[in-house]
Design a protein around this motif. Structure first.
Motif, PDB file in Angstrom:
ATOM      1  N   SER A  73       0.832  -1.197   0.000  1.00 35.23           N
ATOM      2  CA  SER A  73       0.000   0.000   0.000  1.00 35.23           C
ATOM      3  C   SER A  73       0.871   1.253   0.000  1.00 35.23           C
ATOM      4  CB  SER A  73      -0.925   0.005   1.217  1.00 35.23           C
ATOM      5  OG  SER A  73      -0.168  -0.030   2.406  1.00 35.23           O
ATOM      6  N   VAL A  74       0.287   2.332  -0.540  1.00 32.52           N
ATOM      7  CA  VAL A  74       0.947   3.635  -0.583  1.00 32.52           C
ATOM      8  C   VAL A  74      -0.109   4.686  -0.279  1.00 32.52           C
ATOM      9  CG1 VAL A  74       2.063   5.356  -2.066  1.00 32.52           C
ATOM     10  CG2 VAL A  74       2.669   2.947  -2.295  1.00 32.52           C
TER      11      VAL A  74
ATOM     12  N   ALA B 240       3.609   5.255  -5.683  1.00 31.82           N
ATOM     13  CA  ALA B 240       2.286   4.845  -6.164  1.00 31.82           C
ATOM     14  C   ALA B 240       2.379   4.300  -7.584  1.00 31.82           C
ATOM     15  CB  ALA B 240       1.315   6.014  -6.095  1.00 31.82           C
ATOM     16  N   ARG B 241       3.143   4.979  -8.439  1.00 35.62           N
ATOM     17  CA  ARG B 241       3.334   4.513  -9.816  1.00 35.62           C
ATOM     18  C   ARG B 241       3.947   3.122  -9.831  1.00 35.62           C
ATOM     19  NH1 ARG B 241       7.634   7.542 -11.777  1.00 35.62           N
ATOM     20  NH2 ARG B 241       8.813   5.857 -10.878  1.00 35.62           N
ATOM     21  N   ASP B 242       4.963   2.905  -8.991  1.00 34.42           N
ATOM     22  CA  ASP B 242       5.619   1.593  -8.936  1.00 34.42           C
ATOM     23  C   ASP B 242       4.666   0.516  -8.443  1.00 34.42           C
ATOM     24  OD1 ASP B 242       7.897   2.903  -9.804  1.00 34.42           O
ATOM     25  OD2 ASP B 242       8.880   2.897  -7.833  1.00 34.42           O
ATOM     26  N   LEU B 243       3.861   0.828  -7.444  1.00 34.61           N
ATOM     27  CA  LEU B 243       2.897  -0.139  -6.926  1.00 34.61           C
ATOM     28  C   LEU B 243       1.861  -0.492  -8.004  1.00 34.61           C
ATOM     29  CD1 LEU B 243       1.589  -1.854  -4.729  1.00 34.61           C
ATOM     30  CD2 LEU B 243       0.458   0.206  -3.903  1.00 34.61           C
ATOM     31  N   LEU B 244       1.355   0.510  -8.703  1.00 36.28           N
ATOM     32  CA  LEU B 244       0.395   0.245  -9.764  1.00 36.28           C
ATOM     33  C   LEU B 244       1.004  -0.600 -10.873  1.00 36.28           C
ATOM     34  CD1 LEU B 244      -1.313   3.737  -9.943  1.00 36.28           C
ATOM     35  CD2 LEU B 244      -2.314   1.618  -9.063  1.00 36.28           C
TER      36      LEU B 244
ATOM     37  N   GLU C 214       3.475  -2.777 -10.555  1.00 37.80           N
ATOM     38  CA  GLU C 214       3.623  -4.137 -10.021  1.00 37.80           C
ATOM     39  C   GLU C 214       2.303  -4.872 -10.011  1.00 37.80           C
ATOM     40  OE1 GLU C 214       5.362  -4.482  -6.140  1.00 37.80           O
ATOM     41  OE2 GLU C 214       7.034  -3.159  -6.687  1.00 37.80           O
ATOM     42  N   SER C 215       1.243  -4.206  -9.585  1.00 36.35           N
ATOM     43  CA  SER C 215      -0.073  -4.828  -9.476  1.00 36.35           C
ATOM     44  C   SER C 215      -0.657  -5.167 -10.834  1.00 36.35           C
ATOM     45  CB  SER C 215      -1.032  -3.914  -8.712  1.00 36.35           C
ATOM     46  OG  SER C 215      -0.595  -3.751  -7.385  1.00 36.35           O
ATOM     47  N   ALA C 216      -0.300  -4.394 -11.853  1.00 31.55           N
ATOM     48  CA  ALA C 216      -0.827  -4.638 -13.190  1.00 31.55           C
ATOM     49  C   ALA C 216      -0.160  -5.823 -13.874  1.00 31.55           C
ATOM     50  CB  ALA C 216      -0.655  -3.382 -14.049  1.00 31.55           C
ATOM     51  N   SER C 217       1.010  -6.211 -13.403  1.00 34.93           N
ATOM     52  CA  SER C 217       1.711  -7.304 -14.093  1.00 34.93           C
ATOM     53  C   SER C 217       1.423  -8.653 -13.496  1.00 34.93           C
ATOM     54  CB  SER C 217       3.208  -7.062 -14.077  1.00 34.93           C
ATOM     55  OG  SER C 217       3.692  -6.817 -12.779  1.00 34.93           O
TER      56      SER C 217
END
Length: 124
Positions: free
Chosen positions: A103-104, A115-119, A121-124
């Motif tokens: 979470s961020v 947040a960009r990195d988390l999104l 990661e979650s998309a892949s």
């Protein structure tokens, strides 16, 4: 109980709720969400745009059911959480309630990269 700066999500917000309802009434027709939209009223996904606006007005003077949101997130297998609020309180609660879910909290522009990195990661 959460420490808060005002009587948000209580009956004391009735005048704000009325003003928000007037703004919603002026919108006219709305489209349905194209992605999952969660309500903090009961933690469910809202697929109807008009119902989403009703729930936004409702939440101004009613409790946030973050516990039900986290249960819904867990049931749907979310892979990450980004909070768009100034304090990051919900991410703090999610770290306990959704253990292991990245979470961020976006509390300043400095948090955008995380947040960009988390999104990503979650998309892949």
């Amino acid at each position: 109980a959460l420490q808060v700066a005002g009587a948000f999500h209580t009956r004391y917000m009735a005048s704000a709720s009325s003003a928000l309802q007037s703004a919603v009434d002026a919108i006219g027709s709305v489209s349905d969400p194209v992605t999952d939209l969660w309500t903090n009223s009961d933690g469910s996904v809202v697929a109807d745009g008009a119902r989403a606006l009703e729930l936004i007005v409702h939440q101004v003077q009613n409790p946030v059911r973050w516990d039900l949101c986290m249960a819904g997130f867990a049931d749907r297998g979310i892979t990450g959480l980004v909070e768009f609020s100034p304090a990051g309180a919900l991410v703090g609660l999610a770290k306990r309630g959704l253990r292991g879910t990245p979470s961020v909290a976006l509390t300043s522009p400095d948090d955008l990269a995380a947040a960009r990195d988390l999104l990503a990661e979650s998309a892949s």
